[in-house]
Design an enzyme around this catalytic site. Structure first.
Site, PDB file in Angstrom:
ATOM      1  N   TYR A 166       9.852   8.564  10.491  1.00 51.85           N
ATOM      2  CA  TYR A 166       9.091   7.989  10.984  1.00 51.85           C
ATOM      3  C   TYR A 166       7.715   7.930  11.372  1.00 51.85           C
ATOM      4  O   TYR A 166       7.153   6.784  11.997  1.00 51.85           O
ATOM      5  CB  TYR A 166       9.525   9.382  12.585  1.00 51.85           C
TER       6      TYR A 166
HETATM    7  N1  LIG Z   1       6.408  13.151  23.201  1.00 54.00           N
HETATM    8  C1  LIG Z   1       5.108  12.887  23.110  1.00 54.00           C
HETATM    9  O1  LIG Z   1       4.328  13.518  21.779  1.00 54.00           O
HETATM   10  C2  LIG Z   1       5.047  11.404  22.082  1.00 54.00           C
HETATM   11  C3  LIG Z   1       3.961  11.332  21.328  1.00 54.00           C
HETATM   12  C4  LIG Z   1       4.057   9.924  20.288  1.00 54.00           C
HETATM   13  C5  LIG Z   1       4.697   9.032  20.578  1.00 54.00           C
HETATM   14  N2  LIG Z   1       6.032   9.486  21.251  1.00 54.00           N
HETATM   15  C6  LIG Z   1       6.683   8.571  21.371  1.00 54.00           C
HETATM   16  O2  LIG Z   1       7.287   8.193  23.013  1.00 54.00           O
HETATM   17  C7  LIG Z   1       8.474   7.310  22.789  1.00 54.00           C
HETATM   18  C8  LIG Z   1       9.642   8.884  23.969  1.00 54.00           C
HETATM   19  O3  LIG Z   1       9.146   9.263  23.485  1.00 54.00           O
HETATM   20  P1  LIG Z   1      10.387  10.958  24.195  1.00 54.00           P
HETATM   21  O4  LIG Z   1       8.777  12.413  23.130  1.00 54.00           O
HETATM   22  O5  LIG Z   1      10.354  10.590  25.008  1.00 54.00           O
HETATM   23  O6  LIG Z   1      10.982  10.987  23.173  1.00 54.00           O
HETATM   24  P2  LIG Z   1      12.040  11.644  24.083  1.00 54.00           P
HETATM   25  O7  LIG Z   1      13.229  12.558  22.481  1.00 54.00           O
HETATM   26  O8  LIG Z   1      12.182  13.145  24.287  1.00 54.00           O
HETATM   27  O9  LIG Z   1      13.062  11.226  24.416  1.00 54.00           O
HETATM   28  C9  LIG Z   1      14.232   9.871  24.257  1.00 54.00           C
HETATM   29  C10 LIG Z   1      14.885   9.349  24.368  1.00 54.00           C
HETATM   30  O10 LIG Z   1      15.524   7.987  24.130  1.00 54.00           O
HETATM   31  C11 LIG Z   1      17.040   8.038  23.636  1.00 54.00           C
HETATM   32  N3  LIG Z   1      17.226   8.304  22.478  1.00 54.00           N
HETATM   33  C12 LIG Z   1      17.461   8.707  21.308  1.00 54.00           C
HETATM   34  N4  LIG Z   1      18.009   8.031  19.878  1.00 54.00           N
HETATM   35  C13 LIG Z   1      18.402   7.353  20.699  1.00 54.00           C
HETATM   36  C14 LIG Z   1      19.747   6.527  20.232  1.00 54.00           C
HETATM   37  N5  LIG Z   1      20.021   5.759  19.305  1.00 54.00           N
HETATM   38  N6  LIG Z   1      20.137   5.372  21.217  1.00 54.00           N
HETATM   39  C15 LIG Z   1      19.483   5.142  22.359  1.00 54.00           C
HETATM   40  N7  LIG Z   1      18.777   6.046  23.268  1.00 54.00           N
HETATM   41  C16 LIG Z   1      18.325   7.144  22.156  1.00 54.00           C
HETATM   42  C17 LIG Z   1      16.933  10.105  23.438  1.00 54.00           C
HETATM   43  O11 LIG Z   1      18.237  10.598  23.821  1.00 54.00           O
HETATM   44  C18 LIG Z   1      16.359  10.722  24.954  1.00 54.00           C
HETATM   45  O12 LIG Z   1      16.619  10.235  25.878  1.00 54.00           O
HETATM   46  C19 LIG Z   1       9.055   7.598  21.661  1.00 54.00           C
HETATM   47  O13 LIG Z   1       8.871   6.292  21.067  1.00 54.00           O
HETATM   48  C20 LIG Z   1       8.588   8.534  20.733  1.00 54.00           C
HETATM   49  O14 LIG Z   1       8.511   8.752  19.319  1.00 54.00           O
HETATM   50  C21 LIG Z   1       6.158  11.041  21.643  1.00 54.00           C
END
Ligand SMILES: NC(=O)c1ccc[n+]([C@@H]2O[C@H](COP(=O)([O-])OP(=O)(O)OC[C@H]3O[C@@H](n4cnc5c(N)ncnc54)[C@H](O)[C@@H]3O)[C@@H](O)[C@H]2O)c1
Length: 259
Positions: A166
């Site tokens: 990741y």
């Molecule tokens: N939440 C955090 O603290 C955080 C921190 C840094 C970066 N991010 C980044 O922000 C973005 C969103 O993160 P989040 O925390 O909302 O994640 P999350 O896991 O809460 O949501 C991710 C979404 O993507 C969907 N998803 C997962 N695999 C999939 C696939 N194969 N095909 C289609 N959809 C798919 C899931 O169903 C979900 O709706 C990501 O790129 C993550 O790396 C999040």
């Protein structure tokens, strides 16, 4: 203005634009879909979580904003992803805002990573960013403008373990952002990377964040407040809108000032 209630910007340039969001059914993506629709953009989004995607469409339609188009697509399936972009462009016009957001931060120890897991984690966390961008470029060229927003992560900048693939993917997304910005700038297409800190999505709160983690967050952030999806979505809106028209190839950190 109500005392104590923040009032946030609106972006008239987003009205009527076609914004495509991957992973838009829950977490940060859900907020991007919701806020883009609230700016009167025509939003299409994909996700593997059908129930949450459908519920979001209904919620946005109920409140009177333009109804988004949702399809169940796994971003690891590139032909299905590009087909969804093409199909939705026939309905809403060329995609002029692309938010590459879908990811999966499942933990795995270094010793457990084999070639198949490596390839699968890269596919869910980075590969689709490139191919979605490739798919929207012809329409953005035709429109004469476009904004591609890639979701990076603070994890590529701090000491974290159990997330090697990741983190490699998230670091790669920053490089991809820079080269795409350089390559596509001549067509008026901007490419930026938003780097969230630790954001309190339902998944984070369920899986990883308890009281001890919150204390850690307050120690590490200059601003001792928890980050929530709207805090990141407001950065995405600004980058999507013409307000940031000469900003490209950059990383934009929304982390409360993590040390
Ligand atoms: N939440 C955090 O603290 C955080 C921190 C840094 C970066 N991010 C980044 O922000 C973005 C969103 O993160 P989040 O925390 O909302 O994640 P999350 O896991 O809460 O949501 C991710 C979404 O993507 C969907 N998803 C997962 N695999 C999939 C696939 N194969 N095909 C289609 N959809 C798919 C899931 O169903 C979900 O709706 C990501 O790129 C993550 O790396 C999040």
């Amino acid at each position: 203005m109500t005392v104590g209630m923040p009032v946030f910007a609106t972006y008239p340039s987003l009205a009527g634009q076609h914004a495509f969001v991957s992973g838009g059914a829950s977490g940060l993506g859900r907020e991007f879909v919701s806020q883009l629709a609230a700016q009167q953009a025509r939003v299409s989004f994909v996700d593997i979580d059908e129930a949450s995607g459908r519920a979001l469409v209904a919620e946005i339609a109920r409140r009177g904003d333009p109804e988004p188009a949702f399809s169940v697509v796994d971003v690891r399936d590139i032909p299905a992803l590009t087909e969804a972009i093409e199909r939705r462009s026939e309905r809403f016009g060329p995609v002029t805002v692309l938010v590459n957001n879908a990811a999966n931060d499942a933990r795995h120890a270094v010793v457990d990573v084999d070639v198949d897991l490596w390839d699968e984690r890269m596919a869910v966390n980075m590969r689709h960013h490139f191919f979605a961008a490739q798919a929207v470029v012809p329409g953005m060229r035709e429109a004469g403008h476009g904004s591609i927003i890639n979701l990076g992560s603070i994890s590529a900048h701090i000491d974290l373990t159990d997330l090697p693939v990741y983190i490699a993917a998230k670091a790669g997304i920053e490089g991809l952002t820079r080269t795409l910005a350089r390559e596509l700038g001549g067509d008026g297409i901007r490419v930026n990377c938003v780097i969230p800190g630790w954001v309190m999505t339902p998944r984070q709160l369920t899986k990883w964040v308890g009281e001890a983690e919150k204390e850690h967050i307050f120690r590490m952030q200059a601003l001792p407040e928890l980050l929530y999806p709207p805090d990141v979505a407001r950065m995405v809106l600004w980058l999507a809108a013409e307000d940031s028209r000469l900003c490209t190839g950059q990383t934009w950190v929304v982390d409360g000032g993590w040390e």
